[in-house]
Design an enzyme around this catalytic site. Structure first.
Site, short mmCIF file in Angstrom:
data_model
loop_
_atom_site.label_atom_id
_atom_site.label_comp_id
_atom_site.label_asym_id
_atom_site.label_seq_id
_atom_site.Cartn_x
_atom_site.Cartn_y
_atom_site.Cartn_z
N ARG A 46 0.85 -1.20 0.00
CA ARG A 46 0.00 0.00 0.00
C ARG A 46 0.88 1.25 0.00
O ARG A 46 0.59 2.23 -0.67
CB ARG A 46 -0.96 0.02 1.21
CG ARG A 46 -1.67 1.36 1.33
CD ARG A 46 -2.92 1.41 2.21
NE ARG A 46 -2.91 0.54 3.35
CZ ARG A 46 -2.23 0.74 4.49
NH1 ARG A 46 -1.50 1.84 4.64
NH2 ARG A 46 -2.27 -0.13 5.46
N ASP A 170 -8.08 19.26 -13.59
CA ASP A 170 -8.33 17.92 -14.12
C ASP A 170 -7.93 17.97 -15.60
O ASP A 170 -8.60 18.61 -16.42
CB ASP A 170 -9.80 17.57 -13.93
CG ASP A 170 -10.16 16.17 -14.45
OD1 ASP A 170 -9.47 15.68 -15.36
OD2 ASP A 170 -11.15 15.59 -13.96
C1 LIG Z 1 -13.75 9.77 -16.22
C2 LIG Z 1 -13.40 11.09 -15.63
C3 LIG Z 1 -13.17 11.23 -14.26
C4 LIG Z 1 -13.33 10.07 -13.28
O1 LIG Z 1 -12.38 9.09 -13.49
P1 LIG Z 1 -12.62 7.52 -13.13
O2 LIG Z 1 -11.36 6.90 -13.57
O3 LIG Z 1 -13.82 7.09 -13.89
O4 LIG Z 1 -12.86 7.45 -11.66
C5 LIG Z 1 -12.77 12.47 -13.79
N1 LIG Z 1 -12.65 13.52 -14.63
C6 LIG Z 1 -12.87 13.43 -15.95
C7 LIG Z 1 -12.71 14.63 -16.80
C8 LIG Z 1 -13.26 12.21 -16.50
O5 LIG Z 1 -13.50 12.13 -17.80
#
Ligand SMILES: *Cc1c(COP(=O)(O)O)cnc(C)c1O
Length: 381
Positions: A46, A170
């Site tokens: 972990r 993001d």
């Molecule tokens: C898919 C996605 C997520 C979430 O990711 P997971 O791997 O599905 O948990 C977050 N941000 C964006 C822009 C995404 O397309």
């Protein structure tokens, strides 16, 4: 080293023990220790696993960060990162943030005393006026999902820095190949590695990269403490997928451009959202902060009937959630990625019932176009 070379040679290029080209899958939970006085580099998987570490080093290098972290999903990366905040802290968040992020902020973090204000992040004024004395973070996606709205990251950093607000981006849609938020002054980059980074629709994975050592220590503590880590098999697969990121993005982006051009001439298509279009409101900012517009676009259709036919009859583009795979994926944000957003809120944001999102894969764009043409015009394909 240029990006393509860095993808192949930037991280650990081989296994030092055997010379194997690639870091093996260390499928173990624990590591034998030699001495009572000093434990080895690895003790428990972990905390650290060499397979995961190889991926973490690779993504940190590509995003120009000091440290990278791999998590069990994009949401695990996002949620774990958000745990750096404390009760009483306030966040400013772009209003068409990924549906899962909206859900975790509005339903879980709010319960823990971390409040969020959702704003149209294309407007710096809206971001600035949402900032309060207790604002500790600004959370962005650019281009955003599903409307591909663009936020000026340098301008947000100028707002945030003097107030010691942490900027988080993001970067799932762009990947470090097309956009590197840390170079633009942001503090944390997040990824759903499930999408373009892995690229083969066969792994769920999340990544976080930080600029400063200090943030690195804080997220490291949470990663180990909270424990939402990526396993060795998925780390290996993600690292393997990552090596072809540039060629995949290049091809998918070129095809996306071809498809956008075709869509723009279709009477059934009433609106196209793609920052590569010169008439897109964020086009100039996109060009100034990213090296391309990526392979995801969305568009509105003339009726619910056309929308249904496109989604249900597409064979080459899979009608599915997710994006960023070698296969094209067509999705319906109102009932998929943004189902967690209440209907009124969704409409207000412009996520209409005839909006579809297309993630362009590696098929020949001529075939994708021929299929859509058949569906739009009632021809059999
Ligand atoms: C898919 C996605 C997520 C979430 O990711 P997971 O791997 O599905 O948990 C977050 N941000 C964006 C822009 C995404 O397309």
């Amino acid at each position: 080293m240029k990006f393509a070379t860095q993808l192949i040679h930037g991280g650990q290029t081989h296994d030092p023990l055997t010379g194997a080209l690639g870091v093996p899958i260390y499928q173990t939970s624990t590591f034998r220790q030699q001495s009572l006085d000093q434990f080895g580099k690895y003790d428990y998987a972990r905390s650290d696993n060499p397979s995961r570490e190889a991926l973490e080093e690779a993504i940190a290098g590509l995003e120009q960060g000091s440290r990278g972290f791999a998590f069990a999903s994009g949401m695990a990366a996002i949620s774990s990162t958000l745990l750096i905040f404390s009760p009483g802290d306030h966040l400013v968040v772009c209003d068409d943030v990924y549906g899962g992020t909206y859900r975790v902020l509005s339903k879980i973090f709010s319960r823990l005393g971390i409040q969020s204000t959702f704003v149209d992040a294309t407007s710096l004024d809206q971001i600035a006026s949402a900032i309060r004395p207790e604002t500790k973070g600004i959370y962005l996606e650019t281009p955003s999902n599903p409307l591909l709205k663009v936020t000026d990251l340098r301008a947000v950093v100028e707002l945030a820095r003097p107030r010691t607000i942490i900027t988080m981006v993001d970067n799932t849609f762009m990947t470090p190949y097309l956009q590197r938020p840390l170079e633009l002054g942001c503090d944390i980059v997040l990824h759903s590695g499930t999408k373009f980074i892995n690229g083969h629709s066969d792994v769920i994975c999340g990544l976080a990269v930080v600029k400063s050592e200090e943030l690195g220590e804080r997220i490291r503590f949470i990663q180990n403490g909270f424990g939402a880590i990526l396993g060795p098999q998925d780390s290996f697969l993600t690292l393997r997928g990552l090596k072809t990121l540039k060629v995949r993005m290049d091809q998918s982006q070129t095809s996306a451009g071809t498809i956008v051009e075709w869509l723009s001439k279709q009477p059934r298509v009433t609106k196209i959202h793609y920052p590569g279009l010169p008439q897109h409101p964020g086009h100039a900012v996109q060009c100034s902060q990213a090296d391309g517009s990526g392979a995801v676009l969305s568009f509105e259709l003339d009726s619910l009937d056309t929308t249904r036919r496109l989604l249900e009859q597409s064979q080459l583009s899979a009608f599915a959630v997710s994006l960023g795979g070698v296969e094209s994926i067509i999705s319906y944000p109102a009932k998929m990625s943004h189902a967690a957003v209440p209907p009124d809120e969704r409409k207000r944001k412009g996520i209409t019932d005839t909006l579809v999102r297309l993630s362009v894969g590696l098929e020949d764009p001529d075939d994708l176009i021929a299929e859509m043409d058949g569906i739009f015009n009632g021809k059999s394909v």
